[in-house]
Design a protein around this motif. Structure first.
Motif, PDB file in Angstrom:
ATOM      1  N   SER A 189      -6.737  -8.259  -2.729  1.00 51.51           N
ATOM      2  CA  SER A 189      -6.070  -7.042  -3.187  1.00 51.51           C
ATOM      3  C   SER A 189      -4.566  -7.235  -3.099  1.00 51.51           C
ATOM      4  N   GLU A 190      -3.856  -6.649  -4.057  1.00 50.04           N
ATOM      5  CA  GLU A 190      -2.399  -6.678  -4.019  1.00 50.04           C
ATOM      6  C   GLU A 190      -1.902  -5.437  -3.306  1.00 50.04           C
ATOM      7  N   VAL A 191      -0.913  -5.626  -2.457  1.00 48.58           N
ATOM      8  CA  VAL A 191      -0.350  -4.532  -1.689  1.00 48.58           C
ATOM      9  C   VAL A 191       1.170  -4.563  -1.860  1.00 48.58           C
ATOM     10  N   ASN A 192       1.796  -3.402  -1.808  1.00 51.63           N
ATOM     11  CA  ASN A 192       3.241  -3.314  -1.951  1.00 51.63           C
ATOM     12  C   ASN A 192       3.937  -3.818  -0.681  1.00 51.63           C
ATOM     13  N   VAL A 193       4.932  -4.664  -0.871  1.00 51.87           N
ATOM     14  CA  VAL A 193       5.782  -5.139   0.217  1.00 51.87           C
ATOM     15  C   VAL A 193       7.207  -4.736  -0.134  1.00 51.87           C
ATOM     16  N   GLU A 194       7.918  -4.170   0.830  1.00 56.30           N
ATOM     17  CA  GLU A 194       9.274  -3.669   0.596  1.00 56.30           C
ATOM     18  C   GLU A 194      10.215  -4.218   1.658  1.00 56.30           C
ATOM     19  N   ARG A 226      14.091  -7.418   7.260  1.00 55.07           N
ATOM     20  CA  ARG A 226      12.922  -6.710   7.779  1.00 55.07           C
ATOM     21  C   ARG A 226      12.125  -6.199   6.597  1.00 55.07           C
ATOM     22  N   ALA A 227      10.790  -6.118   6.759  1.00 51.57           N
ATOM     23  CA  ALA A 227       9.944  -5.709   5.633  1.00 51.57           C
ATOM     24  C   ALA A 227       8.785  -4.842   6.087  1.00 51.57           C
ATOM     25  N   LEU A 228       8.335  -3.995   5.159  1.00 53.08           N
ATOM     26  CA  LEU A 228       7.225  -3.081   5.374  1.00 53.08           C
ATOM     27  C   LEU A 228       6.095  -3.445   4.416  1.00 53.08           C
ATOM     28  N   ILE A 229       4.874  -3.461   4.931  1.00 54.64           N
ATOM     29  CA  ILE A 229       3.676  -3.748   4.145  1.00 54.64           C
ATOM     30  C   ILE A 229       2.903  -2.442   4.034  1.00 54.64           C
ATOM     31  N   ALA A 230       2.593  -2.013   2.814  1.00 54.29           N
ATOM     32  CA  ALA A 230       1.957  -0.708   2.597  1.00 54.29           C
ATOM     33  C   ALA A 230       0.453  -0.770   2.823  1.00 54.29           C
ATOM     34  N   SER A 231       0.062  -1.326   3.963  1.00 53.09           N
ATOM     35  CA  SER A 231      -1.355  -1.439   4.315  1.00 53.09           C
ATOM     36  C   SER A 231      -1.434  -1.782   5.800  1.00 53.09           C
TER      37      SER A 231
END
Length: 131
Positions: free
Chosen positions: A36-41, A55-60
């Protein structure tokens, strides 16, 4: 007032945010290799003294996996760094990247951050400037 609230929740006006009643991110969508593809910001990207911090956030919410940061600039060898992840209540984060400026040099670099786990993958790219 109650009628307006009910009308807006069932048929929201254009431009108004829809509230889902949950702080959970959207479910990942199918991506390459049956993952599955998940948003990374990238949530923070700045030079701080002699290091560049990202720094990064993973939407899962993920209990395992790794974040890989690749910094590329024409005429230079890529700089690659790997970080573990930290699950949180409704998201996960990369545990952070602190890259010594001495490994980079000044100028524009392309930063590609990839998160991978057994069943989820996500990627984000942005340009950074080292002074």
């Amino acid at each position: 007032a109650g009628t307006d609230i009910k009308a807006n929740s069932t048929n929201p006006a254009e431009g108004k945010p829809q509230v889902s009643g949950s702080d959970q991110p959207a479910a990942p969508t199918p991506g390459p290799n049956n993952r599955s593809e998940v948003n990374v910001e990238i949530t923070a990207s700045a030079q701080n003294g002699s290091v560049y911090q990202i720094r990064a956030l993973i939407a899962s919410v993920q209990g395992s996996g790794a974040c890989t940061l690749v910094l590329e600039k024409a005429g230079r060898s890529p700089v690659t760094t790997i970080a573990s992840i930290q699950p949180q209540a409704s998201t996960s984060t990369c545990q952070g990247f602190d890259i010594p400026i001495s490994q980079l040099g000044t100028g524009q670099w392309q930063a590609t951050l990839t998160f991978e786990s057994t069943n989820v993958i996500g990627r984000v790219t942005e340009m950074i400037t080292i002074k």
